[in-house]
Design a protein around this motif. Structure first.
Motif, PDB file in Angstrom:
ATOM      1  N   CYS A  38       0.854  -1.193   0.000  1.00 12.16           N
ATOM      2  CA  CYS A  38       0.000   0.000   0.000  1.00 12.16           C
ATOM      3  C   CYS A  38       0.891   1.245   0.000  1.00 12.16           C
ATOM      4  O   CYS A  38       0.613   2.224  -0.705  1.00 12.16           O
ATOM      5  CB  CYS A  38      -0.910  -0.035   1.231  1.00 12.16           C
ATOM      6  SG  CYS A  38      -2.224   1.176   1.182  1.00 12.16           S
TER       7      CYS A  38
ATOM      8  N   ALA B  63       2.109   1.775  -3.495  1.00 12.45           N
ATOM      9  CA  ALA B  63       1.058   2.370  -4.341  1.00 12.45           C
ATOM     10  C   ALA B  63       0.893   3.859  -4.016  1.00 12.45           C
ATOM     11  O   ALA B  63       0.706   4.684  -4.914  1.00 12.45           O
ATOM     12  CB  ALA B  63      -0.254   1.615  -4.153  1.00 12.45           C
TER      13      ALA B  63
ATOM     14  N   ILE C 258      -3.579   5.885  -8.375  1.00 15.64           N
ATOM     15  CA  ILE C 258      -3.821   4.450  -8.195  1.00 15.64           C
ATOM     16  C   ILE C 258      -5.088   4.062  -8.948  1.00 15.64           C
ATOM     17  O   ILE C 258      -6.160   4.639  -8.726  1.00 15.64           O
ATOM     18  CB  ILE C 258      -3.983   4.110  -6.698  1.00 15.64           C
ATOM     19  CG1 ILE C 258      -2.716   4.487  -5.906  1.00 15.64           C
ATOM     20  CG2 ILE C 258      -4.333   2.635  -6.506  1.00 15.64           C
ATOM     21  CD1 ILE C 258      -2.827   4.276  -4.391  1.00 15.64           C
TER      22      ILE C 258
ATOM     23  N   ALA D 209      -7.443   0.639  -9.625  1.00 18.31           N
ATOM     24  CA  ALA D 209      -7.590  -0.651  -8.933  1.00 18.31           C
ATOM     25  C   ALA D 209      -8.616  -1.522  -9.627  1.00 18.31           C
ATOM     26  O   ALA D 209      -9.588  -1.034 -10.213  1.00 18.31           O
ATOM     27  CB  ALA D 209      -8.017  -0.412  -7.482  1.00 18.31           C
TER      28      ALA D 209
ATOM     29  N   ALA E  50     -12.036  -2.269  -2.783  1.00 21.65           N
ATOM     30  CA  ALA E  50     -11.756  -1.222  -3.774  1.00 21.65           C
ATOM     31  C   ALA E  50     -12.808  -0.116  -3.741  1.00 21.65           C
ATOM     32  O   ALA E  50     -12.472   1.066  -3.901  1.00 21.65           O
ATOM     33  CB  ALA E  50     -11.668  -1.842  -5.165  1.00 21.65           C
TER      34      ALA E  50
ATOM     35  N   CYS F 151      -7.853   5.422  -3.934  1.00 24.04           N
ATOM     36  CA  CYS F 151      -7.588   5.141  -5.353  1.00 24.04           C
ATOM     37  C   CYS F 151      -8.421   6.074  -6.215  1.00 24.04           C
ATOM     38  O   CYS F 151      -9.384   6.681  -5.747  1.00 24.04           O
ATOM     39  CB  CYS F 151      -7.803   3.674  -5.689  1.00 24.04           C
ATOM     40  SG  CYS F 151      -9.490   3.116  -5.648  1.00 24.04           S
TER      41      CYS F 151
END
Ligand code: CAA
Length: 262
Positions: free
Chosen positions: A115, A118, A124, A126, A172, A181
Motif C-alpha cells: 500500500c 502504491a 492508483i 484498482a 476497492a 484510489c
C-alpha cells in the motif's frame, strides 16, 4: 524488455512502460532484493529516450504487493530494520520524484509496504477485486515505508488512523470512496485503463508534465504562499523550452501539438 531480479520492465507502447514485481508465490512481497531491483529499474528507465508514463503492478492475479517480506523481517535487529526501512523509503522517494508519472495498477492485495508503494505513485487504479490495508500493527510494528505519512496526507488523518490502528482491509469501492484510489474497474480492464491514462499523459508536453508533478508533490509539504511562489518560478521556466512554443503555436494554428523528449 529488461529484466531485474524478481522484476520485469516492458515497453507496452511508444512511451508507455510497465514495471511488474514478479514474486507471485510470495504475493510479490518486498524483500531487499525486490527493493533494490525497483531502484535499478527506475535508474534504468531514466536513461531511456522514450519514457512518458510508467505503469507499476504485481505479477499474478492475487496480489499487487502483500507487504514487506515478513520472513525476511522476522529476525532483523533494530539496526537491520532501520536499513530496511531506509531502503524502502528510498524506493518510495525515487518513484515520487521520478520525472515521469508512475501509475499503480492494483490487481489484488495491496497491503503494508504494498500500500505504501502504491501511495508513492502519482495515482492508483484498482481492479474491483483489490483490497487495501496497513496490517503492520498485527505484526507488532508500525508501517515502515512511509504509510503513516503518505496515507494521512492522501486520505486524511481520520481514515489513516482508522486503517492503520485497526489494521483492517478495505475493498476497492471503499478505497475509491475515501480517495485512496482514483478509479476502479474489472480485473480484465485494468491494464487497458492504465494504458488509456498513459496515452493521454504521453500526448502532453513531457516537460510540463514533469514540472506539474514536481509542483504538486513538493507543494504537499509547503505552505500555500511558498508553493505558489514555486509555481510562478516553474511556470516562467517552462517558457524557456520548446514545448511551450510548440503547444501554443499548435493551438493557435488549430493543429495537434507534437512534443519530443528533450
Ligand atoms: N511476506 C512474506 N510472504 C508473504 C507475505 C508477506 N508480506 N504475504 C504473503 N506471503 C506468502 C505466504 O507466506 C505464502 O507463502 P507460502 O506459500 O510459502 O506459505 C504465500 O505468500 C501465499 O500467502 P497465503 O497462503 O497467506 O495466501 P492467503 O490467500 O491465505 O492470504 C493474505 C493472503 C491475506 C495477503 C496473507 O498472505 C497475508 O496476510 N499476508 C501478509 C500481509 C501483511 O501483513 N502485510 C504487511 C507486511 S509488514 C510491512 O509491510 C511493513 C512495512 O510497512 C514496511
Amino acid at each position: 524488455m529488461a529484466s531485474f531480479t524478481d522484476l520485469q520492465l516492458e515497453q507496452l507502447e511508444p512511451g508507455i512502460w510497465c514495471c511488474t514485481i514478479d514474486r507471485p508465490k510470495a504475493l510479490n512481497a518486498l524483500n531487499g532484493t525486490v527493493l533494490s531491483s525497483l531502484l535499478e529499474a527506475f535508474a534504468w528507465l531514466q536513461q531511456q529516450d522514450d519514457v512518458r508514463a510508467v505503469l507499476l503492478t504485481g505479477a499474478g492475479e492475487k496480489a499487487f504487493v502483500a507487504g514487506a517480506d515478513i520472513a525476511a523481517m522476522q529476525t532483523m535487529t533494530p539496526l537491520q530494520a532501520r536499513e530496511f526501512s531506509q531502503l524502502g523509503m528510498q524506493v518510495m522517494a525515487t518513484i515520487e520524484q521520478f520525472p515521469v508519472p508512475v501509475i499503480a495498477l492494483v490487481n489484488g492485495y495491496c497491503l503494508g509496504g504494498g500500500c505504501e508503494l502504491a501511495l508513492s505513485c502519482d495515482f492508483i487504479l484498482a481492479s474491483d477485486t483489490a483490497s487495501f490495508g496497513q496490517p503492520e500493527v498485527a505484526l507488532g510494528i508500525p508501517p515502515g515505508f512511509g504509510g503513516t505519512q503518505r496515507l494521512a496526507r492522501i486520505v486524511g488523518k481520520n481514515h489513516a488512523l482508522s486503517m492503520i490502528l485497526t489494521g483492517e482491509r478495505i475493498n476497492a469501492a471503499e478505497a475509491l470512496r475515501i480517495q485512496l484510489c482514483n478509479q476502479v474497474t474489472e480485473p480484465s480492464q485494468l491494464l487497458e485503463l492504465g494504458l488509456s491514462y498513459g496515452r493521454k499523459i504521453a500526448a502532453n508536453s513531457p516537460t510540463a508534465v514533469a514540472l506539474a508533478k514536481e509542483l504538486i508533490h513538493k507543494g504537499q509539504n509547503l505552505d500555500l504562499q511558498y508553493g505558489c511562489q514555486m509555481e510562478t518560478e516553474l511556470f516562467a521556466l517552462s517558457f524557456s523550452g520548446a514545448d511551450q512554443t510548440e503547444g501554443m503555436t499548435a493551438f493557435l494554428k488549430r493543429r495537434s501539438a507534437t512534443f519530443s523528449l528533450s
